[in-house]
Design a protein around this motif. Structure first.
Motif, mmCIF file in Angstrom:
data_model
loop_
_atom_site.group_PDB
_atom_site.id
_atom_site.type_symbol
_atom_site.label_atom_id
_atom_site.label_comp_id
_atom_site.label_asym_id
_atom_site.label_seq_id
_atom_site.Cartn_x
_atom_site.Cartn_y
_atom_site.Cartn_z
ATOM 1 N N LEU A 42 24.741 53.378 79.611
ATOM 2 C CA LEU A 42 25.813 53.504 78.616
ATOM 3 C C LEU A 42 26.622 54.747 78.965
ATOM 4 O O LEU A 42 26.310 55.856 78.547
ATOM 5 N N ALA A 43 27.685 54.536 79.744
ATOM 6 C CA ALA A 43 28.444 55.658 80.291
ATOM 7 C C ALA A 43 29.336 56.320 79.264
ATOM 8 O O ALA A 43 29.625 57.523 79.373
ATOM 9 N N ALA A 44 29.799 55.549 78.257
ATOM 10 C CA ALA A 44 30.760 56.126 77.311
ATOM 11 C C ALA A 44 30.668 55.422 75.965
ATOM 12 O O ALA A 44 30.388 54.220 75.893
ATOM 13 N N ILE A 45 30.932 56.195 74.911
ATOM 14 C CA ILE A 45 31.019 55.659 73.558
ATOM 15 C C ILE A 45 32.349 56.083 72.965
ATOM 16 O O ILE A 45 32.717 57.269 73.005
ATOM 17 N N ALA A 46 33.094 55.114 72.423
ATOM 18 C CA ALA A 46 34.311 55.406 71.662
ATOM 19 C C ALA A 46 33.980 55.305 70.180
ATOM 20 O O ALA A 46 33.470 54.280 69.725
ATOM 21 N N GLU A 47 34.258 56.364 69.465
ATOM 22 C CA GLU A 47 33.908 56.425 68.042
ATOM 23 C C GLU A 47 34.829 57.456 67.394
ATOM 24 O O GLU A 47 35.013 58.560 67.929
ATOM 25 N N LEU A 48 35.430 57.111 66.260
ATOM 26 C CA LEU A 48 36.342 58.036 65.590
ATOM 27 C C LEU A 48 35.626 59.302 65.145
ATOM 28 O O LEU A 48 36.226 60.379 65.076
ATOM 29 N N ASP A 68 29.954 64.768 77.637
ATOM 30 C CA ASP A 68 31.277 65.371 77.672
ATOM 31 C C ASP A 68 32.198 64.685 76.674
ATOM 32 O O ASP A 68 32.115 63.471 76.467
ATOM 33 N N THR A 69 33.103 65.448 76.076
ATOM 34 C CA THR A 69 34.167 64.875 75.264
ATOM 35 C C THR A 69 35.334 64.548 76.183
ATOM 36 O O THR A 69 35.795 65.409 76.943
ATOM 37 N N ALA A 70 35.786 63.308 76.126
ATOM 38 C CA ALA A 70 36.832 62.847 77.042
ATOM 39 C C ALA A 70 38.064 62.418 76.253
ATOM 40 O O ALA A 70 37.955 61.733 75.227
ATOM 41 N N ASP A 71 39.237 62.807 76.771
ATOM 42 C CA ASP A 71 40.489 62.481 76.092
ATOM 43 C C ASP A 71 41.257 61.356 76.767
ATOM 44 O O ASP A 71 42.222 60.836 76.205
ATOM 45 N N ASP A 72 40.856 60.986 77.978
ATOM 46 C CA ASP A 72 41.609 59.966 78.707
ATOM 47 C C ASP A 72 40.677 59.242 79.684
ATOM 48 O O ASP A 72 39.530 59.658 79.886
ATOM 49 N N ALA A 86 30.031 60.248 78.318
ATOM 50 C CA ALA A 86 31.297 60.620 77.685
ATOM 51 C C ALA A 86 31.374 60.057 76.273
ATOM 52 O O ALA A 86 30.927 58.935 76.005
ATOM 53 N N VAL A 87 31.969 60.848 75.388
ATOM 54 C CA VAL A 87 32.337 60.366 74.059
ATOM 55 C C VAL A 87 33.823 60.588 73.880
ATOM 56 O O VAL A 87 34.384 61.566 74.386
ATOM 57 N N THR A 88 34.475 59.674 73.180
ATOM 58 C CA THR A 88 35.913 59.758 72.993
ATOM 59 C C THR A 88 36.291 59.131 71.667
ATOM 60 O O THR A 88 35.590 58.228 71.179
ATOM 61 N N ILE A 89 37.378 59.590 71.101
ATOM 62 C CA ILE A 89 37.901 58.940 69.893
ATOM 63 C C ILE A 89 38.871 57.825 70.264
ATOM 64 O O ILE A 89 39.335 57.082 69.400
ATOM 65 N N ASP A 90 39.184 57.687 71.535
ATOM 66 C CA ASP A 90 40.215 56.771 72.007
ATOM 67 C C ASP A 90 39.583 55.528 72.647
ATOM 68 O O ASP A 90 39.182 55.545 73.811
ATOM 69 N N ALA A 91 39.511 54.447 71.893
ATOM 70 C CA ALA A 91 38.925 53.219 72.428
ATOM 71 C C ALA A 91 39.747 52.669 73.590
ATOM 72 O O ALA A 91 39.194 52.063 74.514
ATOM 73 N N LEU A 92 41.062 52.866 73.557
ATOM 74 C CA LEU A 92 41.893 52.381 74.658
ATOM 75 C C LEU A 92 41.554 53.107 75.955
ATOM 76 O O LEU A 92 41.512 52.495 77.028
#
Length: 446
Positions: A42-48, A68-72, A86-92
């Motif tokens: 599970l390389a990344a999770i998108a979650e608000l 890491d927190t990722a923005d893009d 990576a975790v990000t708020i940006d699902a896109l």
């Protein structure tokens, strides 16, 4: 075996790189299991809420200093390349990264459909946990996936995919499927339950739960949604609008879910159905199937069922005394903890855990109470409406509104309690979900 081939991916240093959208209950189960499943990562999770995303990783004992927190998309790819998370708020951004596969687990019908369409457009294989979106536009999403050369799959571990596995087993062996579905705890009076009833009827304390989501289970809507998903993946249909929900000891299911000519409930065979562990007086059956799945079958010849019946309880065989039908069942499903099987099947075998093969069932909308013109409907599990399983052909001929489109719909006339709500009764807000639905309906009518 899957295990050995997944281990080979680890040995080669080429695990399946997976992204998850939403870290709710199901998503957290997925995250915790993928942390220890071979050949998958599970390389990344998108979650608000990034705290929830990190907590989901933590459930799998992934140290926070490896996240890491990722923005893009580039930041997600960099973390993946470095063997970090990576975790990000940006699902896109997650869907635009170099991941192999995306899991959509928001549970939100509109977000689920939009995310699925975008992931497919990015050439990502997709596992659709948000079954609420699948039953509204799953056929269209499957078509888009086919055109993009990627796979669109139900989530293994959730009830529709596990029930489909029983159906597939039976059909592959040449058995005729009489009925298939799930066990639950339900009585028809629960249809009027709303989010305020959830703590009392489920025994919850505190506030750490989604009352409307649990309300959807309580009022029967979620059961209808799950059985619609199974219907659309198998070609089975509901027997009656709303299903029968018979209270049934699992040993009695083959004699209850058979045709009326054999003393059963069914008007026709080849159906989806949910069985309850309680009757209308809330008296419990002795051996219930809550949380389990079943498939009632008949052999191509009398010999098959006679042969199996001769084993009796030696091997736990369940054969209906009146119907002569047999039943295979699974007593539980392991929800998100089993979902990695879907990712493995997609990546290693190019196979899904189930996908729509047509549009055979719809979950239509009915009023929980008298509703006045101008009321804004609040969707599945809310205060206004409940969902009923219906044959798609009958839903279409009656112009009945799918429950998945009811969120934010505005009534244009008064609706009496328990009356169905039609497309003619509402003004629907523009949404990507609605656009996909229109495209699906145009294709079905072409």
């Amino acid at each position: 075996m899957l295990y050995h081939r997944l281990r080979q991916l680890d040995q080669r240093g080429t695990p399946i790189q997976i992204g998850l959208i939403a870290a709710g209950t199901f998503g957290t189960q997925i995250a915790s299991q993928l942390a220890h499943a071979p050949g998958m990562r599970l390389a990344a999770i998108a979650e608000l809420d990034l705290t929830k995303a990190r907590r989901a990783y933590g459930r799998g004992q992934i140290p926070d200093d490896q996240i890491d927190t990722a923005d893009d998309p580039a930041a997600i790819d960099a973390a993946m390349e470095a063997g970090r998370y990576a975790v990000t708020i940006d699902a896109l951004a997650l869907m635009e990264s170099g991941l192999d596969l995306v899991i959509e687990a928001t549970g939100n019908v509109e977000a689920g459909a939009a995310h699925a369409r975008y992931a497919i457009a990015q050439k990502k294989h997709l596992v659709m946990v948000t079954v609420e979106a699948d039953v509204v536009v799953g056929s269209q999403l499957k078509k888009l996936a086919d055109e993009a050369g990627v796979l669109y799959s139900a989530a293994y571990g959730d009830e529709p995919a596990c029930a489909l596995e029983l159906w597939d087993w039976a059909r592959a062996l040449g058995f005729r499927v009489i009925a298939a579905g799930k066990g639950t705890r339900f009585k028809t009076a629960f249809r009027k339950a709303n989010p305020d009833d959830v703590p009392r009827l489920y025994g919850f304390t505190g506030r750490d739960y989604n009352a409307q989501m649990f309300g959807s289970f309580l009022d029967g809507t979620k059961h209808a949604i799950e059985m619609a998903c199974l219907a659309n993946m198998s070609g089975l249909v509901p027997d009656v609008r709303g299903m029968h929900f018979p209270a049934s000891d699992l040993r009695q299911i083959p004699d209850i879910l058979c045709h009326r000519s054999k003393g059963g409930l069914l008007n026709e065979e080849g159906v989806v159905e949910a069985v309850s562990i309680i009757d209308e007086n809330e008296q419990a059956v002795e051996r219930g199937l809550r949380g389990g799945l079943y498939c009632v079958v008949d052999g191509a010849t009398p010999f098959a069922m006679e042969s199996l019946g001769s084993y009796g309880e030696i091997i736990g065989m369940i054969i209906g005394q009146r119907s002569g039908y047999g039943m295979i069942y699974r007593p539980q499903h392991w929800v998100g903890h089993e979902m990695p099987i879907s990712a493995a099947r997609i990546a290693l075998d190019g196979q899904t855990s189930g996908h729509p093969i047509g549009h055979y069932a719809e979950v239509v909308t009915a009023a929980k109470k008298p509703l006045a013109a101008g009321t804004v409907l609040d969707g599945e599990g809310g205060y206004c409406a409940y969902g009923l399983l219906e044959k798609a052909t009958l839903a279409r001929s009656g112009n009945l509104l799918p429950i998945g489109l009811s969120q934010r719909a505005v009534l244009t006339r008064d609706i009496s309690e328990d009356d169905p709500i039609t497309y003619d009764d509402v003004e629907l807000p523009d949404s990507e979900l609605l656009t996909l639905r229109h495209q699906q309906e145009a294709d079905l009518c072409a």
